[in-house]
Design a protein around this motif. Structure first.
Motif, PDB file in Angstrom:
ATOM      1  N   ALA A 126      16.343  23.965 -12.368  1.00 33.74           N
ATOM      2  CA  ALA A 126      15.212  24.335 -13.416  1.00 33.74           C
ATOM      3  C   ALA A 126      14.109  23.308 -13.780  1.00 33.74           C
ATOM      4  CB  ALA A 126      16.895  24.378 -14.986  1.00 33.74           C
ATOM      5  N   GLU A 127      13.170  23.678 -14.197  1.00 29.63           N
ATOM      6  CA  GLU A 127      11.899  22.903 -14.318  1.00 29.63           C
ATOM      7  C   GLU A 127      11.993  22.301 -15.883  1.00 29.63           C
ATOM      8  OE1 GLU A 127       8.873  23.622 -10.493  1.00 29.63           O
ATOM      9  OE2 GLU A 127       9.082  24.790 -12.111  1.00 29.63           O
ATOM     10  N   LEU A 128      11.391  21.455 -16.195  1.00 29.23           N
ATOM     11  CA  LEU A 128      11.383  20.660 -18.085  1.00 29.23           C
ATOM     12  C   LEU A 128       9.810  20.572 -18.378  1.00 29.23           C
ATOM     13  CD1 LEU A 128      13.288  20.503 -20.470  1.00 29.23           C
ATOM     14  CD2 LEU A 128      13.605  18.521 -19.601  1.00 29.23           C
ATOM     15  N   ALA A 129       9.733  21.278 -19.017  1.00 34.75           N
ATOM     16  CA  ALA A 129       7.894  20.851 -19.037  1.00 34.75           C
ATOM     17  C   ALA A 129       7.712  20.445 -20.701  1.00 34.75           C
ATOM     18  CB  ALA A 129       7.134  21.749 -19.332  1.00 34.75           C
ATOM     19  N   ALA A 203      10.920  22.281 -22.660  1.00 34.61           N
ATOM     20  CA  ALA A 203      11.383  23.571 -22.916  1.00 34.61           C
ATOM     21  C   ALA A 203      11.322  23.934 -21.416  1.00 34.61           C
ATOM     22  CB  ALA A 203      10.397  25.227 -23.452  1.00 34.61           C
ATOM     23  N   SER A 204      12.448  24.451 -21.054  1.00 38.06           N
ATOM     24  CA  SER A 204      12.504  25.161 -19.370  1.00 38.06           C
ATOM     25  C   SER A 204      12.579  26.460 -19.068  1.00 38.06           C
ATOM     26  CB  SER A 204      14.154  24.529 -18.592  1.00 38.06           C
ATOM     27  OG  SER A 204      15.413  24.943 -19.824  1.00 38.06           O
ATOM     28  N   GLY A 205      11.124  27.331 -19.003  1.00 38.15           N
ATOM     29  CA  GLY A 205      11.055  28.358 -19.284  1.00 38.15           C
ATOM     30  C   GLY A 205      10.922  29.646 -20.111  1.00 38.15           C
ATOM     31  N   VAL A 286      15.702  30.785 -13.784  1.00 35.98           N
ATOM     32  CA  VAL A 286      15.388  29.767 -13.740  1.00 35.98           C
ATOM     33  C   VAL A 286      13.339  29.713 -13.584  1.00 35.98           C
ATOM     34  CG1 VAL A 286      16.977  28.381 -13.328  1.00 35.98           C
ATOM     35  CG2 VAL A 286      15.912  28.339 -11.563  1.00 35.98           C
ATOM     36  N   GLN A 287      13.190  30.953 -13.235  1.00 34.51           N
ATOM     37  CA  GLN A 287      11.701  30.499 -12.343  1.00 34.51           C
ATOM     38  C   GLN A 287      11.299  29.796 -11.241  1.00 34.51           C
ATOM     39  OE1 GLN A 287       9.794  32.595 -14.749  1.00 34.51           O
ATOM     40  NE2 GLN A 287      11.586  33.572 -16.623  1.00 34.51           N
TER      41      GLN A 287
END
Lengths: 315, 141, 516
Positions: A126-129, A203-205, A286-287
């Protein structure tokens, strides 16, 4: 079709009972495989786990049962998994970071450590931004820190302790002050940003629709690498804040599992992760792409993740 | 009754609140500094409220009457039976415990008609088993 | 703005046999699982989501919304017929529904619940379809500071229902709050009051606590009362009066203000994330009772009480979709499940949803309206069946209900552990009932506790740790002033009328028994 696959499994089990000694190629379960999911029913981990289980069942003819064991982001499930006798048939599925955080913070209270499990593989990351409203007066992490120094303080929404620690690292290295508001999940972070109560948040998506509509922008990647959808945005590390978190969905069994069984199950997982159905559900959930790092890769991910978490918490 | 039910429960809550405040919360809640709301703040406030209200209730009880001892004994028996069956379930599974449990409960209520007994002891557990394991493909406890 | 042709195409999509069938299936399933003790619409939706992966998106989401809507209608059934609400929001319906059923009017009570539920639901759906976007923007302005004030206001209104003793009401609420603190704290996520059980890290499961306390404890108490003497049905026999088997137009019309108030309250609270249908139902009940000329008739089978709670808790469901569809923000567990259904079909609700998926969104709106009609129709039929089912002997009903609760709680939580928690709270419920403490107040506090503590922590962060700076928010200040007024008002009414007899969840039928 379901019945047919059960019959096939039954047949396979019967064959096995009379067959030759098992090796990784011809190991087959003698009873249904159980996948324990460390999260509640209906969430993204649950849905990914169930689609994965369907694919394994379809490709191998094994009977796979999925159960939910929510609690502490998987800690409750891994606690009970580590206490079960070795049965070669029970698999746990969880996310790395919540488990690693608890191991670092209160490992003495937990009955397991990283060596309590044999790792089978991973499904996705999961990518976290760190994101902000499009009209925020900064475009990157350095700019945000400078703005915080100028304003005296700046409200930021976080979802979990590692993100608090990342912001603390940013404060320490810059002297800027952040006012950290803890939100319950990414959707609430988005809500606080849209409502103007905070200026930025993790946020993660959940922020994708707002990137598309142009209402939000990505300030930094909180992962070790840049985000797949925002390759021009630097990471925290590249912005001068030496901290990151990676959230990887992985599967593991109790240590001491028969190596033939672990190898056979890992192979089945690998084949299932490559299927189109799993790729699609992972993309939707999770995109990102479905990625299996393999048994050794999953173990290294946990070992490195633990070191990283320790470093985060030491400061 | 010389001691009213309210005085009894009031005393219980007075002690419970104090025990929570002085013993349980310090032992079971971690100390965290530097955030906005410490993990122990709200539990401590609530423990004090429980204690104070328990004390007030001793001073100002209502006329509430608690049920007699027989009620408590029978309910305790039912709770014990359910507890025992949960314990048995953790070893043998729902499939083997459900029917005996239903039978015991129905007999205790006083049901003797075979048709209804059959419905509760055989039909219902079977229906639940079919619904959960076959239609929903979920595991029974 | 969305093109009219898209809107029409969307509504048209609903009328394919496949979609209609799935809506119907969803409503039927929802009413069924809502009415069966131990299982609820939330769990039915959670279980159904992986199955919908293979469906057409509109059919899948319409199906889930159908389950949700049907579940709200079904949820009132056990509350009214057996006084065993499976969810906290239905507990409010039991207050007047169960006494009415005991008077031999089960069909009247369940029908009133059905009509009120569908009315409230339709109201909030219309608000959703017409003015969702501006309403959602307005809701965003309600930040943590305002939410804290709103929750204090909710508590102050519900305190009007405290029952015979204010002190005991406060103890019940405090006890509920204390249990809600078990598990991770909302800011630092440290484990609290867990005694080493990591299964408790996410808190005591609401399903275990609510079913244990509201349903199991009631069943055990009733089994204790009929111990050894095989009872007949759970219900009083039908008195044969046709007037008692239907809701006349005059009766329904007399509830119009109650329904409107309930629906409005439900819609407002539903549009705001985190408060939920339980608070809406109880606030609606409390205000209706306060506004009534005959407040003493509440808790004794007043259909206004049913109208108040069912219109409010059903209105929350439609309104939950306001922040969901326009902003992608889920306001409840069921809304979060609907978001994950969108996501597994590759869509994410948000500001562009109406533009990029306009046809689907209007298809969903059409499906919601259809679902309301189906709810009414299936409900009319279903209620009769349930009243028949409940007329089976107590022994069968109770033993089956217990088994269903075991299985349902095990599926909704984490297996045996969740059942143990359920039994512990059932025992606690029996004790609380015996000593005259309101279980319903306990459950409301337990339910709202985590949200309150989280919002409080957030508000403190935003106010730089000084709650007195709340004056910077006029909305919060106004809500606090309203809270103070309502508490004073309720307290003065209480002293005037000596004691309030509603006794939330305490003596249920006992008052009635003495009268008969």
């Amino acid at each position: 079709m379901k019945l047919k696959s059960k019959l096939v499994a039954l047949g396979a089990a019967a064959l096995l009972a009379f067959g030759a000694p098992a090796t990784a190629q011809d190991w087959g379960p003698s009873e249904p495989l159980t996948i324990l999911i460390g999260f509640g029913a209906g969430g993204s981990t649950d849905t990914m786990g169930r689609v994965l289980a369907d694919q394994i069942a379809e490709q191998t003819g094994w009977n796979v049962v999925v159960e939910n064991r929510p609690g502490g982001g998987g800690v409750a499930m891994f606690t009970s998994l580590s206490q079960m006798p070795v049965d070669n048939h029970t698999i746990g599925m969880g996310v790395g970071i919540p488990v690693l955080v608890q191991l670092v913070e209160r490992g003495d209270q937990l009955p397991f450590d990283l060596d309590s499990f044999d790792y089978l593989g991973t499904i996705a990351t999961a990518e976290l931004a760190l994101v902000a409203s499009a009209d925020a007066p900064f475009d990157d992490l350095e700019g945000m820190i400078a703005y915080a120094q100028e304003q005296g303080t700046l409200p930021v929404a976080t979802m979990a302790p590692p993100q608090v620690l990342m912001m603390n690292a940013a404060q320490r290295e810059s002297g800027a002050e952040f006012n950290l508001v803890t939100a319950e999940g990414g959707a609430e972070v988005i809500q606080l940003i849209l409502g103007g109560q905070v200026l930025a948040g993790f946020a993660s998506g959940e922020h994708f629709p707002y990137l598309e509509s142009g209402d939000m922008k990505v300030i930094a990647s909180a992962n070790a690498n840049r985000l797949s959808y925002a390759p021009d945005t630097p990471t925290f590390i590249e912005s001068g804040v030496d901290a990151y978190v990676d959230a990887v969905f992985f599967l593991a069994m109790r240590d001491g599992t028969d190596p033939a069984a672990a190898a056979a199950i890992a192979a089945a997982i690998d084949a299932a992760v490559q299927s189109e159905a799993v790729a699609e559900i992972v993309r939707n959930a999770v995109q990102g792409p479905a990625v299996n790092l393999g048994p050794e890769g999953a173990r290294m991910m946990m070992v490195n993740g633990l070191e990283n978490a320790q470093r985060l918490f030491q400061n | 009754m010389s001691v009213s039910a309210d005085r009894l429960s009031g005393a219980f809550f007075l002690i419970l609140g104090l025990a929570l405040y002085f013993a349980v919360i310090p032992a079971q809640v971690e100390q965290i500094d530097g955030r906005n709301l410490a993990p122990a703040t709200m539990p401590n406030v609530v423990a004090i409220v429980i204690s104070v209200c328990g004390g007030l209730l001793i001073l100002k009880p209502t006329t509430h009457q608690a049920p007699d001892l027989r009620f408590f004994l029978i309910s305790a028996a039912f709770v014990a039976i359910l507890g025992g069956s949960i314990y048995a379930m953790s070893f043998f599974g729902f499939e083997y415990v459900a029917s005996p449990l239903a039978l015991i409960i129905m007999l205790m209520i006083g049901e003797r008609r075979p048709v209804w007994l059959l419905t509760g002891v055989v039909l219902m557990p079977a229906a639940i088993w079919f619904l959960v394991t076959q239609l929903l493909e979920r595991a029974l406890p | 703005m969305v093109d009219l042709s898209v809107i029409l195409a969307g509504f048209g999509d609903v009328f394919t046999p496949m979609t209609l069938l799935f809506i119907l299936f969803g409503v039927v399933l929802g009413q069924f699982v809502g009415a069966v003790p131990g299982i609820g619409p939330v769990m039915a939706m959670a279980i159904a989501i992986p199955f919908t992966f293979g469906l057409d998106p509109l059919a899948a989401i319409a199906f889930l919304v159908g389950v949700n809507k049907g579940g709200l209608v079904g949820g009132a059934v056990p509350a009214i017929l057996m006084n065993t609400p499976g969810t906290p929001d239905a507990a409010a319906t039991a207050l007047d529904g169960y006494p009415l059923a005991r008077q031999g009017k089960p069909i009247k009570a369940t029908k009133m619940a059905l009509f009120s539920s569908v009315s409230g639901d339709t109201f909030s759906d219309i608000v959703l379809i017409t003015v969702s976007a501006p309403l959602a923007i307005l809701a965003l302005k309600m930040g943590p500071v305002e939410i804290v004030a709103l929750m204090i206001f909710a508590f102050s209104v519900i305190s009007g229902l405290m029952g015979e003793s204010l002190i005991k009401g406060v103890i019940a609420a405090a006890l509920g709050l204390m249990f809600s603190f078990v598990g991770a704290d909302p800011e630092s996520f440290t484990p609290r009051l867990m005694f080493g059980y990591w299964d408790l890290y996410d808190g005591l499961a609401l399903t275990s606590v609510a079913i244990g306390m509201l349903a199991i404890s009631e069943i055990l108490r009733r089994m204790t009362e009929s111990f050894g003497q095989a009872g007949q049905g759970v219900l009083a026999p039908d008195n044969g009066n046709p007037e008692d088997r239907r809701v006349s137009w005059a009766e329904f019309w007399s509830c119009r203000f109650t329904l409107l108030r309930g629906a409005t309250l439900g819609t407002i609270l539903g549009a705001l994330p985190g408060i939920g249908s339980t608070a809406a139902a109880f606030m609606s009940y409390a205000t209706t009772k306060a506004a009534s000329k005959d407040p003493d008739s509440f808790g004794r089978g007043n259909i206004q009480g049913i109208a108040a709670t069912e219109s409010a808790n059903s209105a929350v469901v439609g309104a939950n979709l306001i922040p969901l569809l326009t902003l992608g923000i889920p306001g409840s567990v069921t809304a979060a499940l609907i978001i994950s259904a969108f996501m597994i079909h590759g869509m994410q609700p948000g500001p562009l949803l109406f533009e990029t998926q306009g046809r689907l969104v209007y298809g969903l709106f059409g499906a919601m309206i259809i679902a309301n009609f189906l709810n009414l129709w299936v409900g009319q039929l279903g209620l009769r069946i349930w009243v028949k089912v409940v007329s089976a002997p107590e022994s069968v009903i109770f033993s089956s209900a217990l088994l269903l609760c075991f299985v349902g709680v095990a599926m909704a939580t984490n297996g045996i552990f969740g059942i143990v928690i359920m039994l512990i709270f059932a025992a606690l419920g029996i004790l609380m009932h015996s000593f005259g403490y309101s279980m319903v107040i306990f459950i409301i506090a337990f339910f709202l506790g985590p949200q309150f503590e989280k919002s409080l922590a957030q508000a403190l962060a935003l106010l730089d740790g000084n709650l007195l700076r709340i004056y910077t928010s006029p909305v919060a200040l106004a809500l606090l002033v309203l809270s103070v007024i309502s508490v004073f008002w309720f307290v003065s009414r209480r002293t005037n009328a000596k004691a309030d007899t509603t006794n939330l969840g305490v003596p249920d039928g006992e008052v009635l028994d003495q009268k008969r």
